[in-house]
Write an enzyme that holds these catalytic residues in place. Sequence first.
Site, PDB file in Angstrom:
ATOM      1  CB  CYS A  44      -0.927  -0.001   1.212  1.00  0.00           C
ATOM      2  SG  CYS A  44      -2.048   1.415   1.269  1.00  0.00           S
ATOM      3  CB  CYS A 136      -5.947   0.617   5.625  1.00  0.00           C
ATOM      4  SG  CYS A 136      -5.062   0.190   4.115  1.00  0.00           S
TER       5      CYS A 136
END
Length: 299
Positions: A44, A136
């Site tokens: 990410c 997340c």
Amino acid sequence: MRVAAHLDIPFIEVDLSREYEYHVFRPSIEEWKRGLTPNPDTLCNEKIKFGVFYDFCISRGAEYVATGHYAQIRDGQLFVSADKNKDQSYFLWAVPETHLRKVMFPVGNLTKPEVRMLAGKFGLPNAARHDSQGLCFLGDISIGDMLQREMTVAPGDVLSETGEAIGRHDGAALYTLGQRHGFSLFHAVSDAKPLYVIAKDIERNTITVSESKFPRDAAATRVALHDANWIGSVSQGSCKARYRYRQELIDARIISMTDRGAEVELLEPHYMPLGQSLVLYQGERCLGGGNIKSATLEA
């Protein structure tokens, strides 16, 4: 958004959910299916926060991109945070140095209590917000629940080091080396010492466990890395390494290296989760790292 309104600064929302699905989520799922242990947080940072988001900002005239990561940048080099309990350099090893030179980590030289104190001093509406935890994209579900939703898994045998079936697990792909929970033991061994996953066989759908978290009858671990990224000048020789977040640093040495790979020797025996990140340090500087391609125990 509330913070931006409080500070009276512009707020722009960018939807990168499709990019996240393509660059992070799906590749991670495919690696889990193969029995590997991917690092979505690292992906990410590389592909989204300091990839497409970074490009979005720079293309619109931004001179720097600032985020709340607990790490420090000095002359384009990556260093650990002043708050060692919150340090996130482990998840930033794959960010290219060219991007780090246009990145700011404003809280990297502060501890989390100091950040909260300043947020309260300036009246920010998120001053008392709980720390974010986990991946997340998961929301309120666990990694195990997410993997069971995304993959076809079936219960299988938990094996002892001698190959005896001593329990049951939910699916071999759901486990990582070093894990010591998430499987059940037959009553005859249920009162034994904690057992750690030391191997898994995706084809046979088995995991092997041991009372010893670290290999016996070995002195070191030879690790091959791929998809490596180096930050600043890095050369062969002594360093420190870790393959888990907040793991105590391990004495190591870089044996050989290329632009995208390396051979590293850990001066301790370890069961290495293939696919996971091995991140290298010298002092407080993060040298970069790579994904674990193979690991061999050495006498």
